[in-house]
Design an enzyme around this catalytic site. Structure first.
Site, PDB file in Angstrom:
ATOM      1  N   HIS A 109       0.848  -1.197   0.000  1.00  0.00           N
ATOM      2  CA  HIS A 109       0.000   0.000   0.000  1.00  0.00           C
ATOM      3  C   HIS A 109       0.880   1.243   0.000  1.00  0.00           C
ATOM      4  O   HIS A 109       1.733   1.400   0.853  1.00  0.00           O
ATOM      5  CB  HIS A 109      -0.917   0.011   1.225  1.00  0.00           C
ATOM      6  CG  HIS A 109      -2.069  -0.934   1.104  1.00  0.00           C
ATOM      7  ND1 HIS A 109      -3.300  -0.693   1.636  1.00  0.00           N
ATOM      8  CD2 HIS A 109      -2.170  -2.127   0.476  1.00  0.00           C
ATOM      9  CE1 HIS A 109      -4.112  -1.690   1.349  1.00  0.00           C
ATOM     10  NE2 HIS A 109      -3.450  -2.585   0.664  1.00  0.00           N
ATOM     11  N   TYR A 160      -9.531   5.546   6.813  1.00  0.00           N
ATOM     12  CA  TYR A 160      -9.820   5.924   8.201  1.00  0.00           C
ATOM     13  C   TYR A 160     -10.873   7.027   8.131  1.00  0.00           C
ATOM     14  O   TYR A 160     -10.623   8.072   7.504  1.00  0.00           O
ATOM     15  CB  TYR A 160      -8.567   6.479   8.885  1.00  0.00           C
ATOM     16  CG  TYR A 160      -7.517   5.440   9.224  1.00  0.00           C
ATOM     17  CD1 TYR A 160      -6.595   5.008   8.274  1.00  0.00           C
ATOM     18  CD2 TYR A 160      -7.431   4.901  10.508  1.00  0.00           C
ATOM     19  CE1 TYR A 160      -5.623   4.058   8.597  1.00  0.00           C
ATOM     20  CE2 TYR A 160      -6.466   3.957  10.832  1.00  0.00           C
ATOM     21  CZ  TYR A 160      -5.572   3.541   9.871  1.00  0.00           C
ATOM     22  OH  TYR A 160      -4.617   2.610  10.182  1.00  0.00           O
ATOM     23  N   PRO A 162      -5.093   0.582  18.591  1.00  0.00           N
ATOM     24  CA  PRO A 162      -4.798   0.073  17.252  1.00  0.00           C
ATOM     25  C   PRO A 162      -4.884   1.096  16.120  1.00  0.00           C
ATOM     26  O   PRO A 162      -4.561   0.771  14.974  1.00  0.00           O
ATOM     27  CB  PRO A 162      -5.845  -1.035  17.056  1.00  0.00           C
ATOM     28  CG  PRO A 162      -6.950  -0.705  17.991  1.00  0.00           C
ATOM     29  CD  PRO A 162      -6.339   0.005  19.142  1.00  0.00           C
ATOM     30  N   LYS A 179       0.228  -0.123  15.064  1.00  0.00           N
ATOM     31  CA  LYS A 179       1.632  -0.182  15.498  1.00  0.00           C
ATOM     32  C   LYS A 179       2.027  -1.354  16.394  1.00  0.00           C
ATOM     33  O   LYS A 179       3.222  -1.632  16.543  1.00  0.00           O
ATOM     34  CB  LYS A 179       1.977   1.114  16.275  1.00  0.00           C
ATOM     35  CG  LYS A 179       2.014   2.335  15.410  1.00  0.00           C
ATOM     36  CD  LYS A 179       3.185   2.282  14.466  1.00  0.00           C
ATOM     37  CE  LYS A 179       3.138   3.343  13.418  1.00  0.00           C
ATOM     38  NZ  LYS A 179       3.672   2.936  12.141  1.00  0.00           N
ATOM     39  N   TYR A 216       3.491   6.618  10.070  1.00  0.00           N
ATOM     40  CA  TYR A 216       2.697   5.452   9.673  1.00  0.00           C
ATOM     41  C   TYR A 216       3.578   4.375   9.032  1.00  0.00           C
ATOM     42  O   TYR A 216       3.452   3.195   9.336  1.00  0.00           O
ATOM     43  CB  TYR A 216       1.562   5.860   8.722  1.00  0.00           C
ATOM     44  CG  TYR A 216       0.432   4.858   8.701  1.00  0.00           C
ATOM     45  CD1 TYR A 216      -0.677   5.012   9.527  1.00  0.00           C
ATOM     46  CD2 TYR A 216       0.489   3.740   7.874  1.00  0.00           C
ATOM     47  CE1 TYR A 216      -1.699   4.066   9.532  1.00  0.00           C
ATOM     48  CE2 TYR A 216      -0.531   2.802   7.867  1.00  0.00           C
ATOM     49  CZ  TYR A 216      -1.623   2.973   8.695  1.00  0.00           C
ATOM     50  OH  TYR A 216      -2.630   2.045   8.698  1.00  0.00           O
TER      51      TYR A 216
HETATM   52  P1  RFL Z   1       0.927 -11.417  21.767  1.00  0.00           P
HETATM   53  O1  RFL Z   1       0.650 -11.485  20.307  1.00  0.00           O
HETATM   54  O2  RFL Z   1      -0.199 -11.153  22.676  1.00  0.00           O
HETATM   55  O3  RFL Z   1       1.630 -12.800  22.126  1.00  0.00           O
HETATM   56  C1  RFL Z   1       1.836 -13.204  23.464  1.00  0.00           C
HETATM   57  C2  RFL Z   1       1.848 -14.711  23.478  1.00  0.00           C
HETATM   58  O4  RFL Z   1       2.147 -15.145  24.803  1.00  0.00           O
HETATM   59  C3  RFL Z   1       1.293 -16.218  25.149  1.00  0.00           C
HETATM   60  N1  RFL Z   1       1.229 -16.286  26.619  1.00  0.00           N
HETATM   61  C4  RFL Z   1       1.842 -17.224  27.352  1.00  0.00           C
HETATM   62  N2  RFL Z   1       2.587 -18.290  26.995  1.00  0.00           N
HETATM   63  C5  RFL Z   1       3.077 -19.089  27.991  1.00  0.00           C
HETATM   64  N3  RFL Z   1       2.826 -18.851  29.309  1.00  0.00           N
HETATM   65  C6  RFL Z   1       2.087 -17.795  29.703  1.00  0.00           C
HETATM   66  N4  RFL Z   1       1.856 -17.571  31.009  1.00  0.00           N
HETATM   67  C7  RFL Z   1       1.557 -16.919  28.702  1.00  0.00           C
HETATM   68  N5  RFL Z   1       0.795 -15.796  28.747  1.00  0.00           N
HETATM   69  C8  RFL Z   1       0.609 -15.432  27.472  1.00  0.00           C
HETATM   70  C9  RFL Z   1      -0.013 -15.879  24.473  1.00  0.00           C
HETATM   71  O5  RFL Z   1      -0.823 -17.031  24.288  1.00  0.00           O
HETATM   72  C10 RFL Z   1       0.474 -15.288  23.153  1.00  0.00           C
HETATM   73  O6  RFL Z   1       0.602 -16.276  22.150  1.00  0.00           O
HETATM   74  O7  RFL Z   1       2.058 -10.340  22.103  1.00  0.00           O
HETATM   75  P2  RFL Z   1       3.310  -9.814  21.247  1.00  0.00           P
HETATM   76  O8  RFL Z   1       4.110 -10.961  20.706  1.00  0.00           O
HETATM   77  O9  RFL Z   1       3.963  -8.798  22.082  1.00  0.00           O
HETATM   78  O10 RFL Z   1       2.679  -9.128  19.951  1.00  0.00           O
HETATM   79  C11 RFL Z   1       1.877  -7.981  20.051  1.00  0.00           C
HETATM   80  C12 RFL Z   1       0.845  -7.953  18.942  1.00  0.00           C
HETATM   81  O11 RFL Z   1       0.154  -9.186  18.897  1.00  0.00           O
HETATM   82  C13 RFL Z   1      -0.152  -6.800  19.126  1.00  0.00           C
HETATM   83  O12 RFL Z   1       0.516  -5.631  19.522  1.00  0.00           O
HETATM   84  C14 RFL Z   1      -0.913  -6.500  17.811  1.00  0.00           C
HETATM   85  O13 RFL Z   1      -1.790  -7.541  17.469  1.00  0.00           O
HETATM   86  C15 RFL Z   1      -1.684  -5.197  17.966  1.00  0.00           C
HETATM   87  N6  RFL Z   1      -2.494  -4.873  16.789  1.00  0.00           N
HETATM   88  C16 RFL Z   1      -1.913  -4.346  15.647  1.00  0.00           C
HETATM   89  N7  RFL Z   1      -0.575  -4.176  15.573  1.00  0.00           N
HETATM   90  C17 RFL Z   1      -0.003  -3.740  14.414  1.00  0.00           C
HETATM   91  O14 RFL Z   1       1.237  -3.599  14.361  1.00  0.00           O
HETATM   92  N8  RFL Z   1      -0.732  -3.431  13.289  1.00  0.00           N
HETATM   93  C18 RFL Z   1      -2.080  -3.561  13.287  1.00  0.00           C
HETATM   94  O15 RFL Z   1      -2.701  -3.342  12.236  1.00  0.00           O
HETATM   95  C19 RFL Z   1      -2.716  -3.995  14.506  1.00  0.00           C
HETATM   96  N9  RFL Z   1      -4.050  -4.146  14.556  1.00  0.00           N
HETATM   97  C20 RFL Z   1      -3.860  -5.120  16.791  1.00  0.00           C
HETATM   98  C21 RFL Z   1      -4.625  -4.737  15.647  1.00  0.00           C
HETATM   99  C22 RFL Z   1      -4.468  -5.762  17.851  1.00  0.00           C
HETATM  100  C23 RFL Z   1      -5.816  -5.991  17.804  1.00  0.00           C
HETATM  101  N10 RFL Z   1      -6.356  -6.696  18.906  1.00  0.00           N
HETATM  102  C24 RFL Z   1      -7.262  -7.766  18.782  1.00  0.00           C
HETATM  103  C25 RFL Z   1      -5.772  -6.536  20.205  1.00  0.00           C
HETATM  104  C26 RFL Z   1      -5.972  -4.939  15.594  1.00  0.00           C
HETATM  105  C27 RFL Z   1      -6.583  -5.546  16.684  1.00  0.00           C
HETATM  106  C28 RFL Z   1      -8.059  -5.733  16.588  1.00  0.00           C
HETATM  107  C1  PHB Z   2      -6.193  -4.200  10.278  1.00  0.00           C
HETATM  108  O1  PHB Z   2      -6.156  -4.413   9.060  1.00  0.00           O
HETATM  109  O2  PHB Z   2      -6.540  -5.078  11.088  1.00  0.00           O
HETATM  110  C2  PHB Z   2      -5.863  -2.864  10.805  1.00  0.00           C
HETATM  111  C3  PHB Z   2      -5.465  -1.872   9.921  1.00  0.00           C
HETATM  112  C4  PHB Z   2      -5.150  -0.616  10.405  1.00  0.00           C
HETATM  113  C5  PHB Z   2      -5.233  -0.366  11.764  1.00  0.00           C
HETATM  114  C6  PHB Z   2      -5.615  -1.358  12.646  1.00  0.00           C
HETATM  115  C7  PHB Z   2      -5.938  -2.621  12.161  1.00  0.00           C
HETATM  116  O3  PHB Z   2      -4.951   0.874  12.218  1.00  0.00           O
END
Ligand code: RFL
Ligand code: PHB
Length: 392
Positions: free
Chosen positions: A73, A201, A291, A295, A383
């Site tokens: 993108h 957005y 979110p 990031k 971004y």
């Molecule tokens: P995670 O992915 O939460 O992984 C942690 C892992 O640890 C495990 N765990 C354990 N394992 C053993 N023993 C224990 N006691 C444990 N406790 C926990 C868990 O099962 C899990 O597998 O953390 P990590 O690796 O720091 O990664 C962070 C990212 O996952 C998170 O920041 C992103 O998903 C946030 N996020 C987004 N980030 C982006 O960079 N770009 C995006 O577009 C974006 N969109 C989003 C998002 C997060 C969202 N949600 C659902 C929170 C959109 C959404 C909707």
């Molecule tokens: C996504 O595609 O899940 C997404 C994209 C942009 C954001 C957050 C989530 O800012």
């Protein structure tokens, strides 16, 4: 009892990327993950990879599928007050972002680790940490119905916001900075051709909406909702109607079967410092961003890049300078990313109780963005991703 150089708790992006980078440096690690492989490979979350994150995947031999399937993108669109403004990343920064689902990154990292014969212990839940200030920190974990101990040189707490690693730091040694927002996101994954080639957005007087995607056939869409929103009140037809109202895309937005839906709370959170003895926190275990700036995953990757380099210097040259600066380097970057995520969130959501002042201010901010190259460039460079500053 098991022994390893680096004990990694959590097989999310932080833990798996760290294990991958360490392997490339010849450093041994054990990854403990509470859930099953199937669960972590299908958890629907982020979708946007900063330029540096996708480059890292390519440079470290896990980028083949990303190069085939990732969607490059070159800009995003902002919609407000019946207007629309495109931020052209390529023109403003020379960089782009890649839309590639987090669970696909996870699948690529798991496959790479298993291919080079290093295991991940699935359904291995870390219960507690001990001796983190010593040279032999330990993780007590439950696996296959029994308790075990993992003895390490270093522990990486990559266990997300609700993990156990952060709790091993004495409260007196940890400062917490936090903001919880008075809204959440209702997100859906839908079988529907994306209504636009780029992310949109939108700020509408009924609240924020976001159009994103996963493939040429699958859309990912979000609506601002209440933090305690009851999904039962949101049948698919109501979600589509609200998306039509807020995104205002006319016939371009085509309703389709909803494959998954969920509510994501929004918070900003930072724990300081990121190191205590031989325990290092990385990713969501250390900080959470709302979110809106896309990031979280990228920030997790930025942390473990610094950590992997620090550990490589330790094992290769016996030098600990980078490990000693790990917390300061990562926090400096994390706070810039916090600022950007907070700013995007504040600009694009309706705040409950707003007298109207905030909304007018937000529209003025968007108007400014759409008429100022400097403001657009500031959004664009954040971004696509700021570089981590390694110098003091
Ligand atoms: P995670 O992915 O939460 O992984 C942690 C892992 O640890 C495990 N765990 C354990 N394992 C053993 N023993 C224990 N006691 C444990 N406790 C926990 C868990 O099962 C899990 O597998 O953390 P990590 O690796 O720091 O990664 C962070 C990212 O996952 C998170 O920041 C992103 O998903 C946030 N996020 C987004 N980030 C982006 O960079 N770009 C995006 O577009 C974006 N969109 C989003 C998002 C997060 C969202 N949600 C659902 C929170 C959109 C959404 C909707
Ligand atoms: C996504 O595609 O899940 C997404 C994209 C942009 C954001 C957050 C989530 O800012």
């Amino acid at each position: 009892m098991k022994r390893t150089q680096v004990g990694i708790i959590g097989a999310g992006p932080a833990g798996l990327f760290l294990a991958h980078l360490l392997h490339r440096e010849g450093i041994e690690s054990v990854v403990l993950e509470a859930h099953t492989r199937d669960y972590i490979e299908h958890r629907v979350r982020a979708g946007v990879l900063e330029y540096a994150t996708s480059e890292l995947m390519k440079q470290t031999a896990i980028g083949a599928r990303l190069q085939r399937e990732g969607l490059i993108h070159r800009g995003v669109e902002l919609r407000f007050a019946g207007r629309s403004h495109r931020i052209d990343f390529e023109e403003l920064t020379g960089r782009s972002i890649t839309v590639y689902a987090q669970q696909e990154v996870i699948k690529d990292l798991v496959a790479a680790r298993l291919a080079y014969g290093r295991e991940i212990l699935f359904e291995a839940e870390a219960l507690s940490l001990s001796g983190v200030a010593s040279t032999e920190p330990r993780v007590c974990f439950r696996h296959a119905g029994a308790e075990h101990e993992l003895v390490c040189d270093f522990i990486a707490g990559c266990d997300g916001f609700h993990g156990v690693a952060r709790a091993a730091i004495p409260t007196g040694s940890l400062a917490i900075y936090e903001r919880v927002y008075p809204f959440a996101w209702l997100g859906i994954l839908a079988e529907s051709k994306p209504a636009s080639e780029e992310l949109i957005y939108a700020l509408h007087d009924r609240g924020f909406a976001l159009l994103s995607m996963r493939s040429p056939r699958i859309s990912r869409l979000y609506l601002q909702c209440a933090p305690d929103e009851d999904l039962a009140q949101w049948p698919d037809a109501r979600i589509w109607e609200e998306l039509h109202t807020r995104l205002n895309l006319g016939a371009e937005l085509v309703d389709g079967p909803v494959l998954q839906k969920g509510v994501t709370p929004m918070r900003s959170f930072v724990a300081e410092p990121l190191r205590f003895g031989n325990l290092f926190l990385a990713g969501d275990a250390a900080h959470i961003v709302p979110p809106t700036g896309a990031k979280g995953l990228n920030l997790a990757v930025a942390d473990v890049r610094v950590l992997a380099s620090g550990l490589a210097e330790h094992y290769r040259h016996g030098r600990d300078e980078l490990l000693e600066r790990y917390s300061a380097i990562c926090l400096r970057h994390a706070w810039k990313v916090q600022r950007f995520s907070w700013w995007m969130t504040s600009m694009l959501h309706r705040f409950p109780g707003d007298s109207g002042f905030d909304y007018k201010r937000q529209l003025a901010e968007l108007d400014y963005l759409s008429t100022s190259r400097a403001a657009s460039q500031s959004l664009a460079e954040n971004y696509v991703g700021l570089d981590v500053t390694m110098n003091p």
